[in-house]
Design a protein around this motif. Structure first.
Motif, PDB file in Angstrom:
ATOM      1  N   THR A 101      60.678 -31.288  24.841  1.00 39.50           N
ATOM      2  CA  THR A 101      60.273 -32.258  24.464  1.00 39.50           C
ATOM      3  C   THR A 101      60.391 -33.008  23.289  1.00 39.50           C
ATOM      4  N   ILE A 102      61.758 -32.037  22.320  1.00 34.70           N
ATOM      5  CA  ILE A 102      62.362 -32.231  21.471  1.00 34.70           C
ATOM      6  C   ILE A 102      63.019 -33.381  21.451  1.00 34.70           C
ATOM      7  N   LEU A 103      63.628 -32.940  22.744  1.00 34.03           N
ATOM      8  CA  LEU A 103      64.667 -33.972  23.076  1.00 34.03           C
ATOM      9  C   LEU A 103      64.203 -34.934  23.805  1.00 34.03           C
ATOM     10  N   LEU A 104      63.220 -35.446  24.317  1.00 33.36           N
ATOM     11  CA  LEU A 104      62.501 -36.959  24.817  1.00 33.36           C
ATOM     12  C   LEU A 104      61.770 -37.600  23.594  1.00 33.36           C
ATOM     13  N   LEU A 105      61.266 -36.589  22.402  1.00 37.67           N
ATOM     14  CA  LEU A 105      61.397 -37.625  21.296  1.00 37.67           C
ATOM     15  C   LEU A 105      62.476 -38.046  20.775  1.00 37.67           C
ATOM     16  N   VAL A 106      63.166 -37.063  20.259  1.00 35.50           N
ATOM     17  CA  VAL A 106      64.666 -37.602  19.859  1.00 35.50           C
ATOM     18  C   VAL A 106      65.242 -38.892  20.796  1.00 35.50           C
ATOM     19  N   ILE A 196      50.983 -35.850  24.582  1.00 34.91           N
ATOM     20  CA  ILE A 196      52.161 -35.982  24.127  1.00 34.91           C
ATOM     21  C   ILE A 196      52.563 -37.298  24.264  1.00 34.91           C
ATOM     22  N   PHE A 197      52.128 -37.804  24.943  1.00 34.07           N
ATOM     23  CA  PHE A 197      52.102 -39.120  25.191  1.00 34.07           C
ATOM     24  C   PHE A 197      51.161 -40.171  24.439  1.00 34.07           C
ATOM     25  N   PHE A 198      49.844 -39.105  23.663  1.00 34.33           N
ATOM     26  CA  PHE A 198      49.544 -40.233  22.300  1.00 34.33           C
ATOM     27  C   PHE A 198      50.668 -39.952  20.962  1.00 34.33           C
ATOM     28  N   GLY A 199      50.936 -38.411  21.007  1.00 32.18           N
ATOM     29  CA  GLY A 199      51.849 -38.470  19.859  1.00 32.18           C
ATOM     30  C   GLY A 199      52.959 -39.436  19.572  1.00 32.18           C
ATOM     31  N   GLY A 200      53.861 -39.253  20.648  1.00 29.54           N
ATOM     32  CA  GLY A 200      54.924 -40.115  21.388  1.00 29.54           C
ATOM     33  C   GLY A 200      54.908 -41.344  21.025  1.00 29.54           C
ATOM     34  N   THR A 201      53.772 -42.005  21.343  1.00 27.62           N
ATOM     35  CA  THR A 201      54.354 -43.522  20.634  1.00 27.62           C
ATOM     36  C   THR A 201      52.219 -44.415  20.029  1.00 27.62           C
ATOM     37  N   ILE A 202      52.276 -43.344  19.602  1.00 28.18           N
ATOM     38  CA  ILE A 202      51.242 -44.240  18.917  1.00 28.18           C
ATOM     39  C   ILE A 202      51.471 -44.283  17.369  1.00 28.18           C
ATOM     40  N   HIS A 203      51.618 -45.609  16.467  1.00 28.69           N
ATOM     41  CA  HIS A 203      52.334 -45.509  15.404  1.00 28.69           C
ATOM     42  C   HIS A 203      51.711 -44.343  14.354  1.00 28.69           C
ATOM     43  N   THR A 328      56.754 -51.860  21.411  1.00 33.59           N
ATOM     44  CA  THR A 328      55.786 -50.829  21.152  1.00 33.59           C
ATOM     45  C   THR A 328      55.557 -50.530  22.875  1.00 33.59           C
ATOM     46  N   VAL A 329      55.501 -51.214  23.819  1.00 33.30           N
ATOM     47  CA  VAL A 329      55.808 -51.247  25.257  1.00 33.30           C
ATOM     48  C   VAL A 329      56.403 -50.330  25.418  1.00 33.30           C
ATOM     49  N   PHE A 330      57.343 -50.507  25.102  1.00 29.34           N
ATOM     50  CA  PHE A 330      59.128 -49.673  25.572  1.00 29.34           C
ATOM     51  C   PHE A 330      58.722 -48.572  25.471  1.00 29.34           C
ATOM     52  N   ILE A 331      58.943 -48.365  24.263  1.00 29.70           N
ATOM     53  CA  ILE A 331      58.468 -46.156  23.401  1.00 29.70           C
ATOM     54  C   ILE A 331      57.516 -45.642  24.477  1.00 29.70           C
ATOM     55  N   ALA A 332      56.443 -46.135  24.964  1.00 26.78           N
ATOM     56  CA  ALA A 332      55.786 -45.963  25.774  1.00 26.78           C
ATOM     57  C   ALA A 332      55.721 -45.516  27.220  1.00 26.78           C
ATOM     58  N   LEU A 333      56.525 -46.824  27.339  1.00 30.72           N
ATOM     59  CA  LEU A 333      57.073 -46.645  29.045  1.00 30.72           C
ATOM     60  C   LEU A 333      58.102 -46.069  28.906  1.00 30.72           C
ATOM     61  N   PHE A 334      58.831 -45.431  27.846  1.00 30.13           N
ATOM     62  CA  PHE A 334      60.074 -44.457  27.817  1.00 30.13           C
ATOM     63  C   PHE A 334      59.201 -43.133  28.056  1.00 30.13           C
ATOM     64  N   LEU A 336      56.391 -42.168  28.880  1.00 24.29           N
ATOM     65  CA  LEU A 336      55.840 -41.718  30.277  1.00 24.29           C
ATOM     66  C   LEU A 336      56.920 -42.014  30.723  1.00 24.29           C
ATOM     67  N   VAL A 337      57.829 -41.803  31.552  1.00 23.16           N
ATOM     68  CA  VAL A 337      58.737 -41.446  32.477  1.00 23.16           C
ATOM     69  C   VAL A 337      59.154 -40.417  32.405  1.00 23.16           C
ATOM     70  N   GLY A 338      59.828 -39.809  30.945  1.00 28.58           N
ATOM     71  CA  GLY A 338      60.377 -38.887  30.272  1.00 28.58           C
ATOM     72  C   GLY A 338      59.278 -37.172  30.131  1.00 28.58           C
ATOM     73  N   ILE A 339      57.456 -37.919  30.282  1.00 26.73           N
ATOM     74  CA  ILE A 339      56.674 -36.824  31.029  1.00 26.73           C
ATOM     75  C   ILE A 339      56.507 -36.995  31.793  1.00 26.73           C
ATOM     76  N   HIS A 340      56.944 -37.064  33.002  1.00 26.75           N
ATOM     77  CA  HIS A 340      57.224 -37.552  34.158  1.00 26.75           C
ATOM     78  C   HIS A 340      58.170 -36.530  34.742  1.00 26.75           C
ATOM     79  N   TYR A 341      59.540 -36.853  33.928  1.00 32.74           N
ATOM     80  CA  TYR A 341      60.698 -35.777  34.337  1.00 32.74           C
ATOM     81  C   TYR A 341      60.762 -34.268  33.489  1.00 32.74           C
ATOM     82  N   LEU A 342      59.745 -34.529  32.936  1.00 36.34           N
ATOM     83  CA  LEU A 342      59.458 -33.022  32.066  1.00 36.34           C
ATOM     84  C   LEU A 342      58.610 -32.275  33.640  1.00 36.34           C
ATOM     85  N   GLY A 343      57.507 -32.774  34.238  1.00 33.36           N
ATOM     86  CA  GLY A 343      56.852 -32.164  34.810  1.00 33.36           C
ATOM     87  C   GLY A 343      55.573 -32.098  34.711  1.00 33.36           C
TER      88      GLY A 343
END
Length: 345
Positions: A101-106, A196-203, A328-334, A336-343
């Motif tokens: 998750t940390i790698l995804l955020l960075v 993770i979605f909320f914390g990783g995307t909302i400003h 804002t849309v870009f980080i949200a999509l990024f 979400l894709v990361g969450i999918h691949y993290l399982g």
């Protein structure tokens, strides 16, 4: 002798420096209290209220006794607020979240800033606007915008761009707080993935907490933790900006003032984070520090609002709006894709 005359006599006896700053400091603090009152009683974001009220009192920063104090709050009080954010950070936060998750955020932060630079170039906007908006979107909204603005080389549009960015990320955060829970439910995210979605995307932090706990306690706790990890990235990003831009020519009147290798408020942020990580900050002190940080940031954004004309903010253009919405849309999509691949999804 009247009470007012007595107060004036007391301030006449104070050092000249403090007496010069006091009127602007007092009016900024009063507007900050009013903004918090409106937020508490009507549910509007405190930062948004502070910004709008500050803009309404723009005339105070043009001339008169309040100018020096408003300038002081816009620069120094604001940086104190950013520095004290370090009291929220500890190594335990990083360990508890997990390496993936940390790698995804960075990665999301770096990618959003890179996307912002590219999108700004395509839209015909300057790199200052790109670094300011993308950094605010990627890290922690209004707080990040103010910290980044403090190290960016200034030009005639600096304050206008800062006000626009703070206003935009605050409005977008509020919209996200309402809309993202619907998105999370629609695509079937579990509680941890939702956090993770909320914390990783909302400003902004307040909207992250609001969105997370509106879904479930687990989602709220995860969202808050993830958001604090993004806040942790504020210091290294500001430091990288500062080092990268040290050789950019300064505007007339500031020539010869070479920016410091590491801004003082960034050093303070890191020191507070280190002390908190080693358990040297008692809970009572940490709580007081965070409350002070909140009020300092509120007063800082009031002062920044006072120094900027609404007419100039409206001149920023539709392409700037498109830029910050795209980021804002870009980080949200990024994320979400990361969450999918993290399982997690």
């Amino acid at each position: 002798m009247t009470f007012a005359a007595s107060v004036q006599d007391r301030f006449r006896g104070m050092p000249a420096g403090f007496a010069a700053y006091w009127p602007g400091f007092a009016v900024t603090a009063a507007v900050a209290v009013a903004a918090q009152f409106l937020s508490d009683h009507y549910g509007a974001p405190a930062m948004l209220m502070a910004l709008l009220l500050g803009i309404a009192f723009h005339f105070l920063s043009e001339e008169g006794r309040c100018v020096a104090g408003i300038e002081f709050c816009a620069k120094h009080v604001l940086r104190i607020g950013v520095a004290l954010l370090g009291m929220r950070i500890s190594v335990d936060l990083l360990i508890g979240l997990g390496a993936g998750t940390i790698l995804l955020l960075v990665s999301a932060i770096a990618a959003t800033i890179g996307f912002g630079l590219l999108a700004a170039k395509l839209l015909g906007r300057g790199w200052r606007m790109a670094l300011l908006t993308s950094g605010a979107v990627a890290i922690c909204g209004a707080s990040a915008a103010m910290a980044i603005a403090a190290v960016l080389p200034r030009n005639e549009f600096s304050e206008r761009n800062l006000i626009f960015t703070v206003l935009s990320v605050t409005v977008l955060s509020t919209l996200a707080m309402i809309g993202y829970p619907i998105i999370a439910q629609t695509i079937g995210l579990d509680a941890r993935a939702t956090g993770i979605f909320f914390g990783g995307t909302i400003h902004d932090v307040a909207q992250v907490v609001g969105a997370g706990f509106s879904v479930s306690p687990e989602a709220g706790e995860t969202a808050t933790l993830v958001k604090l990890i993004r806040v942790t990235m504020l210091a290294p990003v500001v430091l990288i900006y500062s080092l990268s831009l040290r050789n950019v020519p300064q505007p007339e009147g500031e020539a010869g003032k070479r920016p410091p290798l590491m801004p003082g408020f960034v050093i303070a942020f890191l020191v507070f984070a280190a002390l908190n990580s080693f358990g040297f900050v008692p809970e009572l002190v940490a709580t007081a520090g965070m409350e002070t940080s909140r009020w300092a940031l509120l007063a800082g954004i009031v002062a920044v609002g006072m120094r900027t004309s609404l007419r100039r903010v409206l001149d920023v253009g539709g392409d700037a709006v498109a830029l910050i919405v795209a980021e804002t849309v870009f980080i949200a999509l990024f994320i979400l894709v990361g969450i999918h691949y993290l399982g997690h999804a």
